[in-house]
Design a protein around this motif. Structure first.
Motif, short mmCIF file in Angstrom:
data_model
loop_
_atom_site.label_atom_id
_atom_site.label_comp_id
_atom_site.label_asym_id
_atom_site.label_seq_id
_atom_site.Cartn_x
_atom_site.Cartn_y
_atom_site.Cartn_z
N GLU A 17 -5.22 15.28 1.01
CA GLU A 17 -3.80 15.33 0.68
C GLU A 17 -3.03 14.43 1.65
O GLU A 17 -3.11 14.58 2.86
CB GLU A 17 -3.28 16.76 0.82
CG GLU A 17 -3.90 17.75 -0.15
CD GLU A 17 -3.21 17.80 -1.49
OE1 GLU A 17 -2.27 16.99 -1.71
OE2 GLU A 17 -3.58 18.65 -2.33
N PHE A 18 -2.29 13.45 1.06
CA PHE A 18 -1.37 12.63 1.84
C PHE A 18 0.04 12.86 1.29
O PHE A 18 0.21 13.09 0.09
CB PHE A 18 -1.71 11.14 1.72
CG PHE A 18 -2.93 10.71 2.48
CD1 PHE A 18 -2.83 10.26 3.79
CD2 PHE A 18 -4.18 10.76 1.88
CE1 PHE A 18 -3.95 9.85 4.48
CE2 PHE A 18 -5.31 10.35 2.57
CZ PHE A 18 -5.20 9.90 3.88
N GLU A 19 1.02 12.74 2.14
CA GLU A 19 2.40 12.86 1.66
C GLU A 19 2.70 11.70 0.71
O GLU A 19 2.48 10.53 1.06
CB GLU A 19 3.38 12.84 2.84
CG GLU A 19 4.83 13.00 2.41
CD GLU A 19 5.79 12.97 3.59
OE1 GLU A 19 7.01 12.89 3.35
OE2 GLU A 19 5.32 13.01 4.74
N PRO A 20 3.21 11.97 -0.47
CA PRO A 20 3.47 10.87 -1.41
C PRO A 20 4.71 10.07 -1.03
O PRO A 20 5.66 10.60 -0.43
CB PRO A 20 3.69 11.60 -2.74
CG PRO A 20 4.16 12.97 -2.36
CD PRO A 20 3.48 13.29 -1.07
N ALA A 71 -3.57 9.41 -4.72
CA ALA A 71 -3.87 8.05 -5.15
C ALA A 71 -3.26 7.08 -4.15
O ALA A 71 -2.05 7.12 -3.92
CB ALA A 71 -3.34 7.78 -6.55
N ILE A 72 -4.10 6.26 -3.53
CA ILE A 72 -3.61 5.19 -2.67
C ILE A 72 -3.63 3.93 -3.52
O ILE A 72 -4.69 3.46 -3.95
CB ILE A 72 -4.47 5.01 -1.41
CG1 ILE A 72 -4.51 6.30 -0.59
CG2 ILE A 72 -3.94 3.86 -0.55
CD1 ILE A 72 -5.70 7.18 -0.85
N VAL A 73 -2.44 3.40 -3.84
CA VAL A 73 -2.33 2.28 -4.77
C VAL A 73 -2.04 1.01 -3.98
O VAL A 73 -1.09 0.96 -3.18
CB VAL A 73 -1.22 2.52 -5.81
CG1 VAL A 73 -1.26 1.43 -6.88
CG2 VAL A 73 -1.39 3.90 -6.46
N LEU A 74 -2.88 0.00 -4.19
CA LEU A 74 -2.78 -1.27 -3.46
C LEU A 74 -2.35 -2.38 -4.41
O LEU A 74 -2.75 -2.41 -5.58
CB LEU A 74 -4.14 -1.65 -2.85
CG LEU A 74 -4.74 -0.84 -1.70
CD1 LEU A 74 -3.80 -0.81 -0.51
CD2 LEU A 74 -5.13 0.55 -2.11
N GLY A 75 -1.54 -3.29 -3.91
CA GLY A 75 -1.12 -4.44 -4.69
C GLY A 75 -1.42 -5.73 -3.96
O GLY A 75 -1.24 -5.84 -2.75
N LEU A 76 -1.91 -6.71 -4.72
CA LEU A 76 -2.19 -8.05 -4.18
C LEU A 76 -1.40 -9.06 -4.99
O LEU A 76 -1.57 -9.17 -6.20
CB LEU A 76 -3.69 -8.36 -4.26
CG LEU A 76 -4.12 -9.73 -3.73
CD1 LEU A 76 -4.01 -9.77 -2.21
CD2 LEU A 76 -5.56 -10.05 -4.13
N ILE A 100 -10.73 5.59 5.06
CA ILE A 100 -10.03 6.82 4.66
C ILE A 100 -10.99 8.00 4.70
O ILE A 100 -10.66 9.08 5.21
CB ILE A 100 -9.42 6.65 3.25
CG1 ILE A 100 -8.33 5.59 3.28
CG2 ILE A 100 -8.88 7.98 2.73
CD1 ILE A 100 -7.82 5.19 1.91
N ALA A 101 -12.20 7.80 4.16
CA ALA A 101 -13.19 8.87 4.16
C ALA A 101 -13.56 9.28 5.58
O ALA A 101 -13.73 10.47 5.88
CB ALA A 101 -14.43 8.43 3.38
N CYS A 131 0.87 -1.18 0.00
CA CYS A 131 0.00 0.00 0.00
C CYS A 131 0.90 1.23 0.00
O CYS A 131 1.68 1.43 0.94
CB CYS A 131 -0.90 0.00 1.24
SG CYS A 131 -1.83 1.53 1.50
N ARG A 132 0.80 2.02 -1.06
CA ARG A 132 1.66 3.20 -1.16
C ARG A 132 0.86 4.38 -1.70
O ARG A 132 -0.24 4.20 -2.26
CB ARG A 132 2.88 2.91 -2.04
CG ARG A 132 3.84 1.91 -1.38
CD ARG A 132 5.03 1.60 -2.26
NE ARG A 132 5.90 2.75 -2.44
CZ ARG A 132 6.91 3.08 -1.64
NH1 ARG A 132 7.17 2.34 -0.56
NH2 ARG A 132 7.67 4.12 -1.90
N PHE A 133 1.43 5.56 -1.57
CA PHE A 133 0.71 6.80 -1.84
C PHE A 133 1.42 7.61 -2.92
O PHE A 133 2.66 7.66 -2.97
CB PHE A 133 0.61 7.63 -0.55
CG PHE A 133 -0.18 6.97 0.54
CD1 PHE A 133 -1.46 7.41 0.85
CD2 PHE A 133 0.34 5.91 1.27
CE1 PHE A 133 -2.20 6.80 1.86
CE2 PHE A 133 -0.39 5.29 2.27
CZ PHE A 133 -1.66 5.75 2.57
N ALA A 134 0.61 8.26 -3.76
CA ALA A 134 1.16 9.11 -4.83
C ALA A 134 0.25 10.31 -5.03
O ALA A 134 -0.94 10.27 -4.70
CB ALA A 134 1.27 8.33 -6.14
N SER A 135 0.81 11.36 -5.57
CA SER A 135 -0.01 12.51 -5.96
C SER A 135 -0.88 12.12 -7.14
O SER A 135 -0.41 11.51 -8.10
CB SER A 135 0.87 13.69 -6.34
OG SER A 135 0.10 14.71 -6.94
#
Length: 344
Positions: free
Chosen positions: A175-178, A70-75, A119-120, A20-24
């Motif tokens: 806004e989350f820190e990327p 964008a919170i990007v998840l990988g499985l 998150i919401a 789970c990682r974060f991006a602008s």
């Protein structure tokens, strides 16, 4: 002060996600321009939806102007072994690793919604959930978030999971820190390009979908040109050659999520059994599977191309039985396959 991303990463892990990682989601990028060139060159083939949604697909904010993160998840869906030796059994069909378990859209979507709700609630900001079914470019977002990079085969490639990651994205107005983006680590390796049975890569990092067996077996509805019928070998749904040939897979692990692990019935299924499928038996065999989306006729067409390449005279009766199939594309495939078997 605690990093709010750490709480969400723990929640994502609790839901079964491996990363789970974060991006602008709002910063400019060049991915939209690359996609436009791909479509302008006609390399999207019959996937007309790529053209009609091009403007919305160009950037996350083109689809939702409120997106900030964008919170990007990988499985992980790693097979735990190299699947390519299975292609040697020409009397069996080869189904892409990603499609041997339950449909990943259904596996991931509910979990994404659960995490998005958290998150919401924490941020008080709107969220939207995506699993490869909306005009959002997940792979560039995943690279921006640091999950991996788009390799020379254009697929996402991870240093810790190889080629075997399903992706899901949550867009948030908060806004989350990327996280740091990932850089490309292919070097001079061309294993994926060299492995392609149809030369579908005009150049590194470029794909011509019209020559790709994943596109042909899944997205293309008609009768194939003969060069691709022969090149498909026993591949009847998707193709893993470029993915499975990558040296980075040595760091990959077998999937721990049981729903994406391969069903026994979808590993090297016998072509004779598949050729006999009618619509009800096709739907029963592929319950909860992504294969079901292409329908019985397109699937049996693929099976017949594989039969034509099998050299197995024992499949002649199965092929003859389809010469009078109601579907003209199936009939054409049966005629071609029978001609190949008789000539062999």
């Amino acid at each position: 002060m605690a990093d709010p991303r750490d709480t969400l990463r723990k929640a994502a892990a609790g839901l079964g996600f491996d990363v789970c990682r974060f991006a602008s989601a709002s910063e400019p990028w060049s991915a939209g321009e690359r996609l436009a060139h791909f479509v302008e060159a006609g390399r999207h083939g019959e996937m007309g939806w790529m053209e009609t949604t091009l403007e919305r697909r160009a950037h996350p904010t083109s689809m939702w102007d409120g997106a900030r993160t964008a919170i990007v998840l990988g499985l992980n869906y790693g097979p735990g072994h190299d699947p390519l030796p299975e292609l040697a059994d020409r009397s069996a069909g080869y189904i892409s690793v990603y499609a041997r378990g339950d449909d990943y859209h259904e596996v991931i979507k509910g979990r994404l919604k659960t995490l998005a709700g958290q998150i919401a609630a924490k941020t008080g900001q709107d969220v939207k959930v995506f699993v490869d079914t909306a005009p959002l470019m997940e792979k560039p977002l995943a690279q921006r978030a640091g999950l991996g990079w788009q390799g020379k085969h254009t697929n996402l490639l991870s240093r810790s999971h190889g080629n075997w990651l399903f992706l899901g994205v949550i867009l948030s107005a908060a806004e989350f820190e990327p996280d740091a983006p990932e850089t490309e680590h292919c070097g001079r390796c061309t294993a994926c390009l060299d492995a392609c049975p149809t030369n579908a890569f005009p150049a590194p990092f470029q794909l011509d979908a019209r020559r790709c067996l994943s596109y042909l077996t899944i997205e293309f509805a008609g009768s194939w040109p003969e060069e691709f019928r022969e090149a498909t070998g026993s591949r009847i749904y998707g193709c893993d050659d470029c993915l499975a040939s990558c040296p980075w897979n040595k760091f990959a692990a077998e999937a721990s999520e049981s729903r994406v692990q391969a069903r026994d019935s979808l590993v090297s299924p016998r072509l004779a059994d598949l050729a006999a499928l009618d619509d009800p038996s096709f739907r029963a065999l592929f319950t909860k599977s992504p294969v079901k989306r292409i329908g019985r006729n397109r699937f049996v067409r693929n099976v017949l191309y594989a039969i034509g390449n099998s050299g197995d005279a024992g499949l002649i009766p199965s092929t003859r039985a389809l010469l009078d199939d109601p579907d003209p594309v199936v009939r054409d495939a049966a005629e071609w396959a029978l001609g190949r078997l008789l000539a062999a």
